[in-house]
Design a protein around this motif. Structure first.
Motif, PDB file in Angstrom:
ATOM      1  N   ARG A   5      32.286  43.688  43.925  1.00  0.00           N
ATOM      2  CA  ARG A   5      32.953  42.647  44.693  1.00  0.00           C
ATOM      3  C   ARG A   5      33.173  41.397  43.848  1.00  0.00           C
ATOM      4  O   ARG A   5      34.159  40.685  44.002  1.00  0.00           O
ATOM      5  N   GLY A   6      32.230  41.130  42.940  1.00  0.00           N
ATOM      6  CA  GLY A   6      32.364  39.970  42.074  1.00  0.00           C
ATOM      7  C   GLY A   6      33.596  40.061  41.188  1.00  0.00           C
ATOM      8  O   GLY A   6      34.334  39.077  41.022  1.00  0.00           O
ATOM      9  N   SER A   7      33.838  41.244  40.647  1.00  0.00           N
ATOM     10  CA  SER A   7      35.012  41.439  39.795  1.00  0.00           C
ATOM     11  C   SER A   7      36.298  41.344  40.601  1.00  0.00           C
ATOM     12  O   SER A   7      37.290  40.778  40.146  1.00  0.00           O
ATOM     13  N   ARG A   8      36.268  41.898  41.804  1.00  0.00           N
ATOM     14  CA  ARG A   8      37.446  41.804  42.669  1.00  0.00           C
ATOM     15  C   ARG A   8      37.765  40.340  42.973  1.00  0.00           C
ATOM     16  O   ARG A   8      38.919  39.905  42.916  1.00  0.00           O
ATOM     17  N   LYS A   9      36.717  39.578  43.304  1.00  0.00           N
ATOM     18  CA  LYS A   9      36.906  38.176  43.642  1.00  0.00           C
ATOM     19  C   LYS A   9      37.456  37.400  42.453  1.00  0.00           C
ATOM     20  O   LYS A   9      38.372  36.576  42.596  1.00  0.00           O
ATOM     21  N   SER A  10      36.909  37.669  41.262  1.00  0.00           N
ATOM     22  CA  SER A  10      37.372  36.973  40.063  1.00  0.00           C
ATOM     23  C   SER A  10      38.832  37.284  39.776  1.00  0.00           C
ATOM     24  O   SER A  10      39.614  36.395  39.411  1.00  0.00           O
ATOM     25  N   GLN A  29      38.199  33.376  28.988  1.00  0.00           N
ATOM     26  CA  GLN A  29      38.473  34.567  28.184  1.00  0.00           C
ATOM     27  C   GLN A  29      37.391  35.625  28.380  1.00  0.00           C
ATOM     28  O   GLN A  29      37.676  36.831  28.425  1.00  0.00           O
ATOM     29  N   SER A  30      36.156  35.185  28.523  1.00  0.00           N
ATOM     30  CA  SER A  30      35.055  36.118  28.797  1.00  0.00           C
ATOM     31  C   SER A  30      35.241  36.771  30.161  1.00  0.00           C
ATOM     32  O   SER A  30      34.986  37.966  30.336  1.00  0.00           O
ATOM     33  N   LEU A  31      35.720  35.968  31.120  1.00  0.00           N
ATOM     34  CA  LEU A  31      35.976  36.502  32.463  1.00  0.00           C
ATOM     35  C   LEU A  31      37.055  37.574  32.421  1.00  0.00           C
ATOM     36  O   LEU A  31      36.944  38.605  33.097  1.00  0.00           O
ATOM     37  N   LEU A  32      38.090  37.362  31.612  1.00  0.00           N
ATOM     38  CA  LEU A  32      39.148  38.356  31.471  1.00  0.00           C
ATOM     39  C   LEU A  32      38.589  39.698  31.001  1.00  0.00           C
ATOM     40  O   LEU A  32      39.022  40.760  31.440  1.00  0.00           O
ATOM     41  N   SER A  33      37.623  39.631  30.083  1.00  0.00           N
ATOM     42  CA  SER A  33      37.013  40.868  29.587  1.00  0.00           C
ATOM     43  C   SER A  33      36.219  41.566  30.680  1.00  0.00           C
ATOM     44  O   SER A  33      36.229  42.791  30.791  1.00  0.00           O
ATOM     45  N   ARG A  34      35.545  40.777  31.524  1.00  0.00           N
ATOM     46  CA  ARG A  34      34.686  41.365  32.555  1.00  0.00           C
ATOM     47  C   ARG A  34      35.479  42.003  33.680  1.00  0.00           C
ATOM     48  O   ARG A  34      35.001  42.942  34.318  1.00  0.00           O
ATOM     49  N   VAL A  35      36.678  41.504  33.958  1.00  0.00           N
ATOM     50  CA  VAL A  35      37.454  42.060  35.077  1.00  0.00           C
ATOM     51  C   VAL A  35      38.333  43.219  34.631  1.00  0.00           C
ATOM     52  O   VAL A  35      39.198  43.658  35.370  1.00  0.00           O
ATOM     53  N   ARG A  36      38.102  43.746  33.446  1.00  0.00           N
ATOM     54  CA  ARG A  36      38.935  44.844  32.960  1.00  0.00           C
ATOM     55  C   ARG A  36      38.950  46.008  33.934  1.00  0.00           C
ATOM     56  O   ARG A  36      39.929  46.739  34.037  1.00  0.00           O
ATOM     57  N   GLY A  37      37.880  46.179  34.672  1.00  0.00           N
ATOM     58  CA  GLY A  37      37.807  47.289  35.619  1.00  0.00           C
ATOM     59  C   GLY A  37      38.875  47.254  36.688  1.00  0.00           C
ATOM     60  O   GLY A  37      39.161  48.267  37.305  1.00  0.00           O
ATOM     61  N   THR A  38      39.461  46.072  36.924  1.00  0.00           N
ATOM     62  CA  THR A  38      40.522  46.001  37.918  1.00  0.00           C
ATOM     63  C   THR A  38      41.843  46.504  37.365  1.00  0.00           C
ATOM     64  O   THR A  38      42.832  46.577  38.082  1.00  0.00           O
ATOM     65  N   GLN A  39      41.858  46.848  36.090  1.00  0.00           N
ATOM     66  CA  GLN A  39      43.130  47.175  35.450  1.00  0.00           C
ATOM     67  C   GLN A  39      43.457  48.664  35.488  1.00  0.00           C
ATOM     68  O   GLN A  39      44.106  49.192  34.584  1.00  0.00           O
ATOM     69  N   LEU A  40      42.960  49.370  36.488  1.00  0.00           N
ATOM     70  CA  LEU A  40      43.358  50.758  36.677  1.00  0.00           C
ATOM     71  C   LEU A  40      44.758  50.718  37.262  1.00  0.00           C
ATOM     72  O   LEU A  40      44.974  50.937  38.437  1.00  0.00           O
ATOM     73  N   VAL A  41      45.712  50.415  36.431  1.00  0.00           N
ATOM     74  CA  VAL A  41      47.058  50.158  36.904  1.00  0.00           C
ATOM     75  C   VAL A  41      48.067  50.913  36.077  1.00  0.00           C
ATOM     76  O   VAL A  41      48.106  50.801  34.869  1.00  0.00           O
TER      77      VAL A  41
END
Length: 239
Positions: free
Chosen positions: A88-93, A129-141
């Protein structure tokens, strides 16, 4: 493929298309967080393959491999969704980044720079920039998925892969318009991000290969890719 009794040789077809399942799983795992197991995707894909064998009818006018690919990929996405693969944290970010991008696009009339996005999010550039790396999981696109969901917790871009393959004419027209809007959105990306999207999706290059071409680190490519997807999703919200 039929057996000597003239019946469809399901076991033979499954063996024949195992490499397809493995190829799709490897392609998908490259876009996912490290906690996702390749074997889990392959197992789910095999279920999708078996489902394709039971549902396929040659009279539909679609090649079996095309039909099976949809079912295999859909089964893998079902597995990811059911397994709560994204926190949920990654989704929110991800939502917060998209919201900031959407706001800045309207304010500035152009694509905002990273420093401007970081400022809007009230964080230092390095933290963004660190946040961008952490949310990579949302990139199943896959490119055709962007813009499919609009709700706050909507996973619509996943659902598109498991929807009924028979689309009505209105849906087909809407999809064509979506694709045209997506092409325009990609063309509006900053130059380096546009290059990354082209190499990643059109030329099927991995992050390491793209990094070598651009002369930057693999982690930096990952950040820019995540930012590109966020830009596109922010642009596509109205479609």
């Amino acid at each position: 493929m039929y057996n000597p009794q003239g019946r469809l040789d399901r076991d033979g077809l499954i063996r024949q298309y195992v490499p397809l399942v493995q190829r799709l799983a490897h392609h998908m795992i490259a876009k996912l967080p490290a906690n996702v197991e390749l074997d889990d995707l392959i197992q789910a894909g095999m279920i999708g393959l078996a489902d394709a064998l039971s549902r396929y009818e040659a009279s539909q006018g679609v090649q079996f491999e095309t039909f099976a690919t949809q079912r295999i990929r859909g089964a893998m996405l079902d597995e990811l969704r059911d397994g709560d693969w994204l926190s949920r944290g990654s989704r929110k970010s991800q939502k917060e980044i998209e919201k900031a991008l959407h706001k800045l696009e309207h304010q500035l009339g152009r694509s905002p720079a990273e420093s401007e996005i970081a400022s809007e999010l009230n964080m230092p550039l390095a933290e963004y920039q660190s946040l961008l790396s952490r949310v990579r999981g949302t990139q199943l696109v896959y490119l055709e998925d962007i813009g499919a969901g609009h709700g706050e917790d909507d996973d619509g871009f996943l659902d598109r892969h498991v929807a009924d393959t028979e689309a009505d004419p209105l849906s087909v027209l809407k999809d064509q318009r979506l694709r045209q809007a997506l092409v325009a959105a990609i063309e509006g990306l900053p130059e380096r991000e546009r290059y990354i999207m082209g190499m990643y999706y059109e030329q099927d290059m991995n992050l390491k290969e793209i990094a070598a071409v651009l002369g930057i680190t693999e982690s930096r490519v990952c950040q820019l890719h995540s930012q590109s997807i966020a830009r596109l999703r922010a642009k596509m919200r109205s479609h």
